[in-house]
Write a protein that holds these residues in place. Structure first.
Motif, PDB file in Angstrom:
ATOM      1  N   GLY A   1       0.853  -1.167   0.057  1.00  0.00           N
ATOM      2  CA  GLY A   1      -0.021   0.133   0.069  1.00  0.00           C
ATOM      3  C   GLY A   1       0.663   1.448   0.000  1.00  0.00           C
ATOM      4  O   GLY A   1       1.978   1.364   0.520  1.00  0.00           O
ATOM      5  N   THR A   2       0.111   2.110  -0.614  1.00  0.00           N
ATOM      6  CA  THR A   2       1.020   3.701  -0.739  1.00  0.00           C
ATOM      7  C   THR A   2       1.457   4.302   0.603  1.00  0.00           C
ATOM      8  O   THR A   2       2.338   4.622   0.643  1.00  0.00           O
ATOM      9  CB  THR A   2      -0.083   4.465  -1.575  1.00  0.00           C
ATOM     10  N   ASP A   3       0.665   3.900   1.878  1.00  0.00           N
ATOM     11  CA  ASP A   3       0.870   4.566   2.949  1.00  0.00           C
ATOM     12  C   ASP A   3       1.834   3.525   3.731  1.00  0.00           C
ATOM     13  O   ASP A   3       1.902   3.833   5.055  1.00  0.00           O
ATOM     14  CB  ASP A   3      -0.426   4.951   3.714  1.00  0.00           C
ATOM     15  N   LEU A   4       2.653   2.637   3.284  1.00  0.00           N
ATOM     16  CA  LEU A   4       3.519   1.725   4.096  1.00  0.00           C
ATOM     17  C   LEU A   4       4.585   2.852   4.603  1.00  0.00           C
ATOM     18  O   LEU A   4       5.219   3.641   4.003  1.00  0.00           O
ATOM     19  CB  LEU A   4       4.192   0.952   3.123  1.00  0.00           C
ATOM     20  N   ALA A   5       4.761   2.754   5.857  1.00  0.00           N
ATOM     21  CA  ALA A   5       5.580   3.640   6.544  1.00  0.00           C
ATOM     22  C   ALA A   5       7.143   3.047   6.864  1.00  0.00           C
ATOM     23  O   ALA A   5       7.148   1.931   6.774  1.00  0.00           O
ATOM     24  CB  ALA A   5       4.975   3.753   8.061  1.00  0.00           C
ATOM     25  N   MET A   6       8.061   4.020   6.666  1.00  0.00           N
ATOM     26  CA  MET A   6       9.608   3.748   6.514  1.00  0.00           C
ATOM     27  C   MET A   6      10.116   4.177   7.877  1.00  0.00           C
ATOM     28  O   MET A   6      10.196   5.161   8.163  1.00  0.00           O
ATOM     29  CB  MET A   6      10.128   4.426   5.547  1.00  0.00           C
TER      30      MET A   6
ATOM     31  N   THR B   1      12.799   2.271  17.855  1.00  0.00           N
ATOM     32  CA  THR B   1      11.734   3.044  18.509  1.00  0.00           C
ATOM     33  C   THR B   1      10.554   3.498  17.649  1.00  0.00           C
ATOM     34  O   THR B   1       9.569   3.495  18.066  1.00  0.00           O
ATOM     35  CB  THR B   1      12.656   4.363  19.177  1.00  0.00           C
ATOM     36  N   GLN B   2      10.911   3.958  16.644  1.00  0.00           N
ATOM     37  CA  GLN B   2       9.851   4.465  15.471  1.00  0.00           C
ATOM     38  C   GLN B   2       8.916   3.270  15.408  1.00  0.00           C
ATOM     39  O   GLN B   2       7.744   3.515  15.264  1.00  0.00           O
ATOM     40  CB  GLN B   2      10.369   5.264  14.578  1.00  0.00           C
ATOM     41  N   ALA B   3       9.589   2.400  14.992  1.00  0.00           N
ATOM     42  CA  ALA B   3       8.526   0.994  14.673  1.00  0.00           C
ATOM     43  C   ALA B   3       7.743   0.531  15.981  1.00  0.00           C
ATOM     44  O   ALA B   3       6.644   0.197  15.686  1.00  0.00           O
ATOM     45  CB  ALA B   3       9.385   0.132  14.321  1.00  0.00           C
ATOM     46  N   ALA B   4       8.262   0.658  17.206  1.00  0.00           N
ATOM     47  CA  ALA B   4       7.559   0.144  18.286  1.00  0.00           C
ATOM     48  C   ALA B   4       6.447   1.000  18.702  1.00  0.00           C
ATOM     49  O   ALA B   4       5.282   0.887  19.009  1.00  0.00           O
ATOM     50  CB  ALA B   4       8.408   0.074  19.427  1.00  0.00           C
ATOM     51  N   ALA B   5       6.806   2.713  18.264  1.00  0.00           N
ATOM     52  CA  ALA B   5       5.759   3.570  18.725  1.00  0.00           C
ATOM     53  C   ALA B   5       4.771   3.415  17.630  1.00  0.00           C
ATOM     54  O   ALA B   5       3.289   3.782  18.224  1.00  0.00           O
ATOM     55  CB  ALA B   5       6.587   4.821  18.877  1.00  0.00           C
ATOM     56  N   PHE B   6       4.861   3.053  16.446  1.00  0.00           N
ATOM     57  CA  PHE B   6       4.100   2.842  15.371  1.00  0.00           C
ATOM     58  C   PHE B   6       2.891   1.964  15.895  1.00  0.00           C
ATOM     59  O   PHE B   6       1.799   1.838  15.731  1.00  0.00           O
ATOM     60  CB  PHE B   6       4.504   2.564  14.121  1.00  0.00           C
ATOM     61  N   LEU B   7       3.452   0.690  16.498  1.00  0.00           N
ATOM     62  CA  LEU B   7       2.512  -0.200  16.949  1.00  0.00           C
ATOM     63  C   LEU B   7       1.743   0.158  18.114  1.00  0.00           C
ATOM     64  O   LEU B   7       0.695  -0.573  18.421  1.00  0.00           O
ATOM     65  CB  LEU B   7       3.427  -1.444  17.173  1.00  0.00           C
TER      66      LEU B   7
END
Length: 565
Positions: free
Chosen positions: A493-498, A503-509
């Protein structure tokens, strides 16, 4: 057994070439046989293909068919033509009921399939200015089964369509030149100039100045030989340039207004001139590299084409030969001089090489007794033999498997290849070339539906996208840490976050809703440490292992999911 092919080949050629309609029908069928195996099953090939496809998908998502973007990044490298064609193909597929049409990569490849098929048919049309219908048919068949065109037919980008535009324009230019030099066996159509300029106009929207560069350099060489440009009068440059402006100018004006001129700064200043100044995206290569590429990319006819070089040099002043040299040599020199080297750059020149080869065949210019000729002909066998070794080694190294279904077809390729060399030794040059066509068809079946499909390790992005769908909700938000190939954006999907870090990946979850994270193993420690301080404890869905060709390394990627709640 294979020697008995000769009478069958002769009868088939005579029957098919008896009319242009039959020839075109045969070439259409041959093109589909050459291009369709693996067409819909081959995963998006990083990195260029999914970049083109994703930008086209975003046009459909946003309704903006002027600007070109990959996620939030402006993709101001190529004109808009291929994106329009891909968007139209996907929209048509969706209207016909294709499920999940916007993530079906084969729909985005349809313009390339059509472009490659058009290249074959236009090669037949162009070669009729130089050769009899049976030989023009053989030339088009050699183009249909050339390795490079087969690759481009299966990749959703510009080069197959560009090749069709180049062949159409050069076929029209050839008719004008040969008519002027009284070397044409028929009177060219009065609409010849429309073919020339129509192909040029489409080429401008596909890849900017490449088509005009090819015919422009040829015109300079040919006009220098005549010390005059008067032979160009039938091409009607005034109305032709006006046609190009009508077709191409509206979008160029629209993108200039929309981007404030940045499109031209990036496409010309950074992309095109960047390729001239230095090798872009690790695609640098020394001069002469295309000659090495040629023996693989123009297989199976490359060895025979190399034998035609002495013939072309001896008869270089003849109008037909001079035109073909003007088509090939100046543009080839330009491509060799540019530091950025990609095999498909020289594809628009291959029909001219085919014509030179066949003119050498029909005029006795292929010498079997020339030193090294038979050894060169054996490349028909050695190239697929080397490819078979690479395929088996890759399958065993990456997946501990053997592509058993591909091996019988490799055996057929080698068997036919041996018969090619035998026919060459008997001076049956046309028969040898038709056997080359058959060998290439067998190689296509060996590689695309069987050998490549068995390489599970290379399918990282499709497997990750499938894992995200298994997260337990219909449309999860997804982030990736480490692995960030364009194919993953296209499939998830276009909104795939990088993520920039664990820390950023954990905060995303930790945010509301159903969420999925792909975490490459080299970031696992940082990610686990961030999770330890978070109240959210996502579950590990699976761990996917594979090989990233672009990075040249094995990867292990964990898939975490947090259900809504």
């Amino acid at each position: 057994m294979m020697f008995s092919l000769t009478p069958a080949i002769d009868r088939l050629t005579a029957f098919v070439s008896a009319s242009h309609a039959r020839a075109c029908a045969f070439l259409l069928l041959l093109s589909l046989c050459a291009f369709l195996p693996g067409f819909s099953t081959l995963q998006p090939i990083d990195r260029d293909e999914p970049r083109f496809a994703q930008a086209s998908k975003q046009m459909l998502e946003t309704g903006d068919f002027v600007d070109i973007r990959f996620q939030e990044e402006a993709r101001h490298k190529k004109p808009v033509g291929i994106y329009w064609l891909q968007s139209a193909a996907v929209k048509a597929g969706a209207a016909l009921g294709v499920p999940e049409a916007r993530t079906q990569i084969w729909l985005y490849r349809l313009p390339s399939l059509i472009g490659a098929t058009a290249t074959v048919l236009l090669t037949y049309w162009a070669l009729l200015a130089f050769l009899s219908p049976p030989l023009a048919l053989l030339g088009a068949a050699l183009m249909a089964t050339a390795v490079l065109l087969g690759v481009e037919a299966r990749i959703a980008k510009t080069d197959a369509v560009l090749a069709a535009c180049a062949v159409a324009s050069m076929g029209a230019l050839a008719r004008t030149w040969l008519d002027w030099t009284r070397s044409l066996a028929f009177v060219p159509s009065r609409r010849n100039w429309l073919v020339f300029w129509g192909a040029t106009a489409i080429g401008l929207l596909i890849k900017g100045p490449i088509v005009p560069m090819v015919w422009g350099l040829a015109i300079l060489v040919l006009s220098a030989s005549q010390r005059s440009f008067r032979w160009l009068k039938p091409l009607r440059f005034g109305p032709g340039l006006l046609l190009c402006l009508i077709v191409a100018l509206p979008w160029f004006v629209a993108i200039m207004v929309k981007t404030g001129g940045s499109f031209f700064a990036e496409s010309v200043g950074q992309d095109m001139l960047g390729k001239v100044a230095e090798g872009q995206e690790k695609h640098w290569g020394p001069p002469g590299l295309y000659l090495l590429f040629f023996f693989a990319t123009y297989w199976p006819a490359a060895a025979f084409a190399a034998m035609a070089v002495p013939f072309a040099w001896v008869r270089r002043k003849e109008p037909q030969i001079l035109f073909l040299i003007a088509w090939i040599l100046p543009s080839w020199i330009v491509f060799e001089a540019v530091p950025t080297k990609l095999p498909h750059y020289v594809l628009p020149l291959y029909p001219a090489i085919t014509a030179l080869l066949l003119l050498a065949v029909v005029n006795g210019g292929i010498a079997r007794h020339r030193r090294g000729a038979v050894a060169t002909a054996t490349l028909v066998v050695t190239v697929p033999l080397a490819l078979m070794a690479v395929v088996i080694f890759g399958n065993w190294t990456l997946d501990h498997a053997v592509p058993w279904l591909a091996l019988p077809f490799f055996a057929l390729v080698l068997t036919v290849g041996v018969s090619v060399v035998a026919a060459f030794r008997r001076l049956e040059f046309e028969g040898a070339l038709w056997r080359c066509v058959l060998a290439s068809l067998f190689l296509t079946v060996a590689i695309y539906p069987f050998a490549i499909e068995s390489l599970r390790s290379l399918k990282l992005s499709p497997r990750l996208a499938q894992a995200a769908k298994a997260a337990g909700c219909a449309d999860p938000a997804v982030i990736t840490l480490g692995y960030r190939e364009p194919s993953l954006v296209f499939l998830t999907g276009t909104d795939l976050a990088m993520a920039a870090g664990g820390t950023q990946a954990a905060a995303f979850l930790d945010q509301p809703g159903c969420r999925v994270a792909f975490v490459e193993s080299r970031f696992a420690g940082e990610f686990d440490a961030a999770l330890a301080a978070s109240p959210v404890k996502p579950r590990l869905l699976t761990t996917i292992e594979g090989f990233n060709l672009n990075g040249g390394r094995k990867l292990s990627i964990a898939v975490f999911a947090k259900e809504p709640g």
